[in-house]
Structures are given as structure tokens and as C-alpha cells.
Design a protein around this motif. Structure first.
Motif, PDB file in Angstrom:
ATOM      1  N   GLU A 290       2.266 -19.777  -8.002  1.00  0.00           N
ATOM      2  CA  GLU A 290       3.273 -19.636  -6.952  1.00  0.00           C
ATOM      3  C   GLU A 290       4.363 -18.638  -7.329  1.00  0.00           C
ATOM      4  O   GLU A 290       4.970 -18.032  -6.474  1.00  0.00           O
ATOM      5  N   THR A 291       4.609 -18.465  -8.632  1.00  0.00           N
ATOM      6  CA  THR A 291       5.701 -17.592  -9.038  1.00  0.00           C
ATOM      7  C   THR A 291       5.309 -16.120  -9.049  1.00  0.00           C
ATOM      8  O   THR A 291       6.168 -15.260  -9.081  1.00  0.00           O
ATOM      9  N   SER A 292       4.027 -15.817  -9.048  1.00  0.00           N
ATOM     10  CA  SER A 292       3.622 -14.414  -9.092  1.00  0.00           C
ATOM     11  C   SER A 292       3.730 -13.807  -7.704  1.00  0.00           C
ATOM     12  O   SER A 292       3.558 -14.467  -6.687  1.00  0.00           O
ATOM     13  N   GLU A 293       3.978 -12.529  -7.690  1.00  0.00           N
ATOM     14  CA  GLU A 293       4.109 -11.836  -6.418  1.00  0.00           C
ATOM     15  C   GLU A 293       2.740 -11.333  -5.971  1.00  0.00           C
ATOM     16  O   GLU A 293       1.898 -10.940  -6.775  1.00  0.00           O
ATOM     17  N   PHE A 294       2.502 -11.380  -4.675  1.00  0.00           N
ATOM     18  CA  PHE A 294       1.233 -10.925  -4.137  1.00  0.00           C
ATOM     19  C   PHE A 294       1.325  -9.431  -3.876  1.00  0.00           C
ATOM     20  O   PHE A 294       2.271  -8.943  -3.270  1.00  0.00           O
ATOM     21  N   VAL A 295       0.323  -8.701  -4.346  1.00  0.00           N
ATOM     22  CA  VAL A 295       0.288  -7.254  -4.141  1.00  0.00           C
ATOM     23  C   VAL A 295      -0.981  -6.921  -3.385  1.00  0.00           C
ATOM     24  O   VAL A 295      -2.087  -7.226  -3.841  1.00  0.00           O
ATOM     25  N   ASN A 296      -0.820  -6.337  -2.217  1.00  0.00           N
ATOM     26  CA  ASN A 296      -1.966  -5.907  -1.437  1.00  0.00           C
ATOM     27  C   ASN A 296      -2.424  -4.576  -2.012  1.00  0.00           C
ATOM     28  O   ASN A 296      -1.714  -3.576  -1.931  1.00  0.00           O
TER      29      ASN A 296
ATOM     30  N   ALA B 150      -0.601  -0.882  -1.677  1.00  0.00           N
ATOM     31  CA  ALA B 150       0.232  -0.684  -2.854  1.00  0.00           C
ATOM     32  C   ALA B 150       0.328   0.794  -3.192  1.00  0.00           C
ATOM     33  O   ALA B 150      -0.640   1.542  -3.094  1.00  0.00           O
ATOM     34  N   THR B 151       1.512   1.178  -3.628  1.00  0.00           N
ATOM     35  CA  THR B 151       1.708   2.569  -4.035  1.00  0.00           C
ATOM     36  C   THR B 151       1.209   2.752  -5.461  1.00  0.00           C
ATOM     37  O   THR B 151       1.138   1.795  -6.236  1.00  0.00           O
ATOM     38  N   PRO B 152       0.878   3.983  -5.828  1.00  0.00           N
ATOM     39  CA  PRO B 152       0.432   4.229  -7.204  1.00  0.00           C
ATOM     40  C   PRO B 152       1.498   3.865  -8.236  1.00  0.00           C
ATOM     41  O   PRO B 152       1.166   3.418  -9.335  1.00  0.00           O
ATOM     42  N   GLU B 153       2.770   4.021  -7.894  1.00  0.00           N
ATOM     43  CA  GLU B 153       3.844   3.668  -8.819  1.00  0.00           C
ATOM     44  C   GLU B 153       3.867   2.162  -9.072  1.00  0.00           C
ATOM     45  O   GLU B 153       4.069   1.714 -10.201  1.00  0.00           O
ATOM     46  N   LEU B 154       3.673   1.374  -8.007  1.00  0.00           N
ATOM     47  CA  LEU B 154       3.662  -0.079  -8.147  1.00  0.00           C
ATOM     48  C   LEU B 154       2.474  -0.528  -9.002  1.00  0.00           C
ATOM     49  O   LEU B 154       2.620  -1.370  -9.895  1.00  0.00           O
TER      50      LEU B 154
END
Length: 100
Positions: free
Chosen positions: A34-40, A44-48
Motif C-alpha cells: 500500500e505504501t508504494s506508488e503506482f507507476v503506469n 511514465a517519463t524516461p526520467e521517472l
């Protein structure tokens, strides 16, 4: 023949267990942190993605350092114990049973 009833019960139990299982997608959803962030990954950008990659590599390096320190400490303690047993064997023999 004996045992037919117990085999029937085993087959019924297996069938019921199969029905009660949840599918793999739901199991993965239930175990997510639950504490982790979801990244699509599509948006998502290359920097992320690069920042996430660097963060994971840093965590892995810290874990590897901890593991190496634990292994080195274990080897040091093991070598000390072996040294004590080899050089004080008469004392150890006298501790467990009488030496004549």
C-alpha cells in the motif's frame, strides 16, 4: 474394496479447494504494498523510470553490503572458534571427560 470412500472424499475435497481458489490477478492485487506508488509504465517519463531504476540499484547495493558484512562476521567468529578448539584441545577434553 476398502478405501473407496476415503478416495471419494479426497476427490471431493480437491474439487472444492479448486473452486475456492482466487485467480492469480486477484492474488497479486491483494499482495501489493500500500505504501508504494503506482507507476503506469505506458505514461511514465524516461526520467521517472531512471529515478526508479537508480533507487532500486541503491537499495540492492545496501542489501549486498549488509550481506557481505554478515558473512565476514560469521567467518571471523567461525575462525576464532576453530582456533580455540585446535589450540585448547586438552582443556576441552578435560571439560567433557577426565583425561588421564
Amino acid at each position: 474394496m476398502p478405501g473407496e470412500g476415503s478416495m471419494l472424499h479426497a476427490l471431493i475435497s480437491l474439487r472444492n479447494n479448486k473452486r475456492n481458489r482466487i485467480d492469480k490477478l486477484k492474488r497479486l492485487e491483494n499482495t501489493s504494498n500500500e505504501t508504494s506508488e503506482f507507476v503506469n509504465h505506458v505514461q511514465a517519463t524516461p526520467e521517472l523510470l531512471e529515478s526508479i531504476r537508480e533507487k532500486m540499484q541503491a537499495e540492492r547495493k545496501v542489501e549486498q553490503k549488509k550481506l557481505i558484512i554478515k558473512i565476514v562476521l560469521f567467518l571471523i567468529v567461525l575462525s576464532i572458534v576453530i582456533y580455540i578448539f585446535n589450540h585448547n584441545w586438552k582443556w576441552i577434553e578435560g571439560f567433557f571427560f577426565k583425561v588421564k
